[in-house]
Design a protein around this motif. Structure first.
Motif: not given
Length: 280
Positions: A29-31, A249-252, A262-263
């Motif tokens: 997701h990040l990339t 834990s970005l999915d949380a 992300v910004t």
């Protein structure tokens, strides 16, 4: 000078099997988002030292516990420092990046940390407990951690481990920072389900607690995660300060909070690559 589109070497172990988490999903997701701003190459941590040349910065993300590749990580650090390579997070971290000695130091200095010692002759400094946690100084992700009885702990306190009393905490909570700026907090309402995380409404007192450790680390830029537990007296105690490759834990998070992180991360990387923030 960095290219028009900065070139990043993004270090991740996409195959690492973590308890209750999928590291690869987070880095995919990040990339996918970072590619709008940077030219990216992904590599395994074992290959980072050989591949770092030719990139404007090396971004260490979900690279797994260093315990599994200590020699290779030492070689990576040595090469980065010798060549002046920009590494994000910078290699000046004093917390988990450098092992667990900081927990001993902070405990001795009176910081709000789970009481920690390393040697049998120092066990008297810990509050009495029926059970103790014994963990390697270079451990991570609970690798090598043991819970032992009071009768067993003295034989294990050999100086190359950390010893802490088992704390009957209400829950664990993590505070996430980018460049010293608080981003979000997550907690595990059930102590037996560490990675079943929910958004946590951090109070001013909570953030004062977390910032105390971020300020102590003085990293300057990068991502840090302050892990704490809510002790029986209602206060927070530091569990660890992750400054090497904290899982996020970005999915949380709800989508809006995930986008905001992300910004902030993208802006931090851009400043770092272009020299607005000091390299390691």
């Amino acid at each position: 000078m960095p290219a028009a589109r900065p070139r990043l070497l993004y270090v991740t172990d996409l195959a690492y099997q973590a308890r209750g988490r999928r590291y690869c999903d987070e880095d995919i997701h990040l990339t996918s988002r970072l590619r709008a701003h940077f030219d990216l190459a992904l590599c395994h941590p074992l290959d980072a030292a050989a591949l770092m040349d030719g990139h404007d910065a090396v971004v260490v993300r979900n690279s797994g516990p260093v315990l599994g590749y200590e020699k290779e990580y030492a070689a990576f650090r040595a090469r980065a420092l010798a060549t002046g390579a920009r590494v994000y997070n910078p290699l000046t971290g004093k917390a988990d990046m450098a092992g667990k000695q900081y927990l001993l130091d902070l405990s001795a200095a009176g910081f709000p940390v789970i009481p920690t010692v390393g040697r049998a002759e120092d066990l008297h400094r810990l509050p009495p407990a029926e059970r103790y946690v014994v963990k390697p100084r270079l451990g991570a992700d609970s690798l090598g951690m043991r819970v032992v009885t009071a009768g067993q702990v003295r034989a294990l306190a050999t100086g190359d481990v950390l010893v802490q009393p088992c704390v009957d905490f209400a829950y664990e909570v993590s505070f996430y920072f980018v460049d010293d700026d608080f981003q979000y907090a997550l907690y595990a309402p059930d102590p037996d389900r560490r990675w079943d995380l929910r958004p946590y409404p951090a109070t001013a007192a909570d953030l004062e607690f977390a910032r105390r450790f971020v300020d102590w680390n003085d990293l300057g830029c990068g991502i840090q995660r302050v892990d704490a537990c809510r002790a029986p007296d209602g206060g927070l105690l530091l569990v660890e300060l992750e400054d090497l490759n904290p899982y996020l834990s970005l999915d949380a998070l709800p989508e809006e909070a995930r986008d905001a992180f992300v910004t902030a991360f993208t802006a931090s990387l851009s400043r770092f690559v272009h020299g607005a923030l000091s390299p390691a």
